[in-house]
Enzyme design. Structure first.
Site, mmCIF file in Angstrom:
data_model
loop_
_atom_site.group_PDB
_atom_site.id
_atom_site.type_symbol
_atom_site.label_atom_id
_atom_site.label_comp_id
_atom_site.label_asym_id
_atom_site.label_seq_id
_atom_site.Cartn_x
_atom_site.Cartn_y
_atom_site.Cartn_z
ATOM 1 N N ASN A 10 0.861 -1.185 0.000
ATOM 2 C CA ASN A 10 0.000 0.000 0.000
ATOM 3 C C ASN A 10 0.898 1.236 0.000
ATOM 4 O OD1 ASN A 10 -1.720 2.112 0.614
ATOM 5 N ND2 ASN A 10 -2.760 1.035 2.282
ATOM 6 N N LYS A 17 3.600 1.122 2.741
ATOM 7 C CA LYS A 17 3.201 0.296 3.880
ATOM 8 C C LYS A 17 3.063 -1.124 3.368
ATOM 9 C CE LYS A 17 0.615 4.016 6.056
ATOM 10 N NZ LYS A 17 -0.710 4.604 6.159
ATOM 11 N N ARG A 91 -2.819 -1.862 -3.241
ATOM 12 C CA ARG A 91 -3.823 -0.816 -3.199
ATOM 13 C C ARG A 91 -3.553 0.186 -4.312
ATOM 14 N NH1 ARG A 91 -3.948 4.671 0.060
ATOM 15 N NH2 ARG A 91 -5.935 5.427 -0.718
ATOM 16 N N HIS A 179 -10.183 6.605 -0.792
ATOM 17 C CA HIS A 179 -10.362 5.976 0.528
ATOM 18 C C HIS A 179 -11.406 4.854 0.484
ATOM 19 C CE1 HIS A 179 -8.887 9.922 2.573
ATOM 20 N NE2 HIS A 179 -7.891 9.054 2.464
ATOM 21 N N GLY A 206 -4.989 12.884 4.373
ATOM 22 C CA GLY A 206 -5.996 13.105 3.338
ATOM 23 C C GLY A 206 -7.343 12.852 3.995
ATOM 24 N N ARG A 235 -4.069 19.763 0.970
ATOM 25 C CA ARG A 235 -4.873 19.948 -0.249
ATOM 26 C C ARG A 235 -6.038 20.894 0.000
ATOM 27 N NH1 ARG A 235 -5.691 13.695 -0.440
ATOM 28 N NH2 ARG A 235 -3.520 13.037 -0.377
ATOM 29 N N ASP A 284 -0.095 18.773 10.182
ATOM 30 C CA ASP A 284 -0.309 17.730 11.181
ATOM 31 C C ASP A 284 -1.222 18.247 12.297
ATOM 32 O OD1 ASP A 284 0.242 16.021 13.580
ATOM 33 O OD2 ASP A 284 1.557 15.026 12.138
ATOM 34 N N MET A 285 -2.325 17.547 12.502
ATOM 35 C CA MET A 285 -3.320 18.003 13.480
ATOM 36 C C MET A 285 -2.715 18.141 14.878
ATOM 37 S SD MET A 285 -6.328 19.063 13.928
ATOM 38 C CE MET A 285 -7.426 18.715 12.563
ATOM 39 N N ASN A 336 -8.193 9.613 16.647
ATOM 40 C CA ASN A 336 -7.377 10.103 17.767
ATOM 41 C C ASN A 336 -7.629 11.533 18.213
ATOM 42 O OD1 ASN A 336 -5.592 7.751 17.975
ATOM 43 N ND2 ASN A 336 -4.972 8.342 15.916
ATOM 44 N N GLU A 384 -7.948 -1.732 6.147
ATOM 45 C CA GLU A 384 -7.783 -1.762 4.693
ATOM 46 C C GLU A 384 -7.038 -3.006 4.221
ATOM 47 O OE1 GLU A 384 -6.350 2.276 5.324
ATOM 48 O OE2 GLU A 384 -7.209 2.795 3.379
HETATM 49 P P1 ADP Z 1 -2.688 9.278 6.141
HETATM 50 O O1 ADP Z 1 -3.759 9.948 5.337
HETATM 51 O O2 ADP Z 1 -1.310 9.784 5.818
HETATM 52 O O3 ADP Z 1 -2.815 7.775 6.232
HETATM 53 P P2 ADP Z 1 -3.374 9.189 8.968
HETATM 54 O O4 ADP Z 1 -4.673 8.479 8.838
HETATM 55 O O5 ADP Z 1 -2.233 8.472 9.577
HETATM 56 O O6 ADP Z 1 -2.932 9.856 7.599
HETATM 57 O O7 ADP Z 1 -3.662 10.523 9.831
HETATM 58 C C1 ADP Z 1 -2.699 11.490 10.049
HETATM 59 C C2 ADP Z 1 -3.330 12.614 10.867
HETATM 60 O O8 ADP Z 1 -3.800 12.081 12.109
HETATM 61 C C3 ADP Z 1 -2.370 13.744 11.190
HETATM 62 O O9 ADP Z 1 -2.981 15.001 11.013
HETATM 63 C C4 ADP Z 1 -2.106 13.509 12.668
HETATM 64 O O10 ADP Z 1 -1.824 14.709 13.349
HETATM 65 C C5 ADP Z 1 -3.424 12.957 13.136
HETATM 66 N N1 ADP Z 1 -3.233 12.276 14.428
HETATM 67 C C6 ADP Z 1 -2.578 11.117 14.656
HETATM 68 N N2 ADP Z 1 -2.543 10.863 16.001
HETATM 69 C C7 ADP Z 1 -3.182 11.893 16.610
HETATM 70 C C8 ADP Z 1 -3.487 12.230 17.973
HETATM 71 N N3 ADP Z 1 -3.103 11.438 18.967
HETATM 72 N N4 ADP Z 1 -4.160 13.382 18.209
HETATM 73 C C9 ADP Z 1 -4.547 14.192 17.203
HETATM 74 N N5 ADP Z 1 -4.288 13.938 15.901
HETATM 75 C C10 ADP Z 1 -3.628 12.808 15.605
#
Ligand code: ADP
Length: 398
Positions: A10, A17, A91, A179, A206, A235, A284-285, A336, A384
């Site tokens: 993937n 991955k 994928r 997705h 994404g 994006r 990054d959130m 999360n 997935e």
């Molecule tokens: P991708 O689309 O690259 O697969 P992910 O599903 O891994 O992405 O999600 C990445 C996002 O999840 C990032 O914005 C990250 O900050 C957020 N994230 C991951 N862990 C936490 C957490 N503990 N608290 C808040 N946000 C989180």
């Protein structure tokens, strides 16, 4: 039933991955999983964990290109620590208008999917590279493609058709969504009681959201490419096309080369916008939540914009579904980020969506709605890879 080790590959724009499952009998069992992340950097990440979560590798190699990255994956699979794969599932976000079914990969099929690289420009180049490598390096194992667009094949024409001149529609331009394997895996996990009217929000780097009726996709936010729909990490999501023209005209002041201008526009809308563009800080959130805690107004605006677009899509989907039974959050943020879930649901009381503060205070799978909520709100991590293994087993049996 004989042993059937299935390898899943993937790839993302800068990561690969991988995982392997024993699919011999009953529910497939994970053997190992890993990732190579940070392709194109001097300090990448390479890790492997066995089924119990024990780390078998944890390194920070230089990853100058995807060839070096895939060598690490191939080395791990061929190390002899695990059974050789009997089949491989890949994928793929979108294979274009002629490749809509999950199927056996042949060199011709790869060429055909590659013709539509523009439909998933960040994902397709590395995905087709890995497919060609896998055909070469694992000659004994059949390779199968599993498409995100497969789950969205049920969306009606009024949703998929784009309001553009026919000549472009004839080139295959329409809503494919992305997705899809994640959405499929949520429906799979909800079986045998899949709610009739379901919305799933896949909020990761994404982000997208889908309306699902009777287990089948009715509408989804991503469009021709994963750039459309919700505001994502880097994006734009859906945006007034006039903004794109404005930016393109600005770029045209610095170059007369049309391809160069198109590439520059793509960089703006795919890599410099979204949460990163608005905050000027990070995609990054976790970084944004930290900045918000310190009173950063741009970080606040970026997250508010993210939340607002999700609320608007949920409202539209409830109208399309004519009601709602369940809302599911998934993806890194959906699973999360407690605050994002609370902020999104805070504005949706009129739709019967009510979250319980205590229950929402979790990371990972849970039901987080209040007892008084008309709509059940759940957090479900996607599965997935398991979905891909199931498709591979089905296709092997055909
Ligand atoms: P991708 O689309 O690259 O697969 P992910 O599903 O891994 O992405 O999600 C990445 C996002 O999840 C990032 O914005 C990250 O900050 C957020 N994230 C991951 N862990 C936490 C957490 N503990 N608290 C808040 N946000 C989180």
């Amino acid at each position: 039933m004989p042993s059937l080790p299935v390898l899943v590959l993937n790839s993302g724009s800068s990561s690969i991955k991988f995982s392997a499952y024993e699919a011999g009998a009953g529910e497939p069992e994970k053997l190992f999983e890993g990732a190579v992340d940070g392709i194109g950097t001097d300090l990448g990440k390479f890790w492997i964990k066995d089924a119990s979560g024990r780390k078998l590798a944890d390194q920070n190699p230089a990853l100058p290109n995807r060839a070096v990255a895939f060598q690490l994956v191939e080395g791990a699979v061929h190390s002899g620590d695990f059974p050789a794969p009997a089949a491989i599932g890949h994928r793929m976000v979108c294979g274009g208008p002629t490749v809509l079914e999950n199927q056996l990969i042949t060199p011709d099929l790869i060429d055909e999917m590659e013709r539509y690289t523009a439909f998933a420009p960040l994902h397709t180049p590395i995905a087709v590279y890995i497919m060609r490598q896998a055909l070469h390096l694992f000659p004994g194992a059949p390779n199968f493609v599993c498409l995100d667009s497969y789950f969205h094949r049920t969306i009606p024409e009024v949703v998929s058709y784009m309001p553009i001149p026919e000549e472009y529609s004839a080139m295959g331009v329409r809503r494919f969504g992305a997705h899809g394997i994640s959405y499929e895996s949520i429906v799979y996990q909800l079986q045998p009681q899949v709610p009739g009217k379901l919305i799933v929000a896949h909020l990761g780097n994404g982000a997208s959201i889908s309306a699902i009726r009777g287990g089948r996709c009715l509408d989804t936010s991503m469009g021709l490419t994963p750039t459309g729909g919700l505001v994502s990490g880097t994006r734009t999501g859906d945006i007034d096309p006039g903004v794109l023209l404005f930016i393109l005209h600005k770029i045209a002041e610095t170059t007369t080369n049309a391809t160069e201008a198109a590439n520059a526009l793509e960089t703006v809308v795919s890599k410099q916008s979204g949460l990163l563009g608005v905050s000027g800080l990070s995609n990054d959130m976790r970084d944004l939540r930290e900045a918000i805690a310190q009173g950063n107004p741009k970080a606040r605006l970026a997250v508010d914009k993210f939340v607002w677009t999700i609320q608007k899509w949920i409202g539209g989907f409830v109208a399309e579904l004519d009601g709602l039974d369940m809302l599911v959050f998934t993806g890194g943020i959906g699973e999360n980020d407690i605050d994002s879930r609370a902020e999104i649901c805070a504005g949706l009381g009129a739709l019967g969506i009510e979250i319980d503060r205590e229950r929402n205070n979790v990371r990972g799978a849970a039901t987080v709605s209040a007892d008084t909520s008309r709509v059940t709100v759940r957090v479900i991590p996607p599965a997935e890879d398991l979905m891909i293994v199931n498709h591979v087993v089905r296709l092997l049996g055909e």
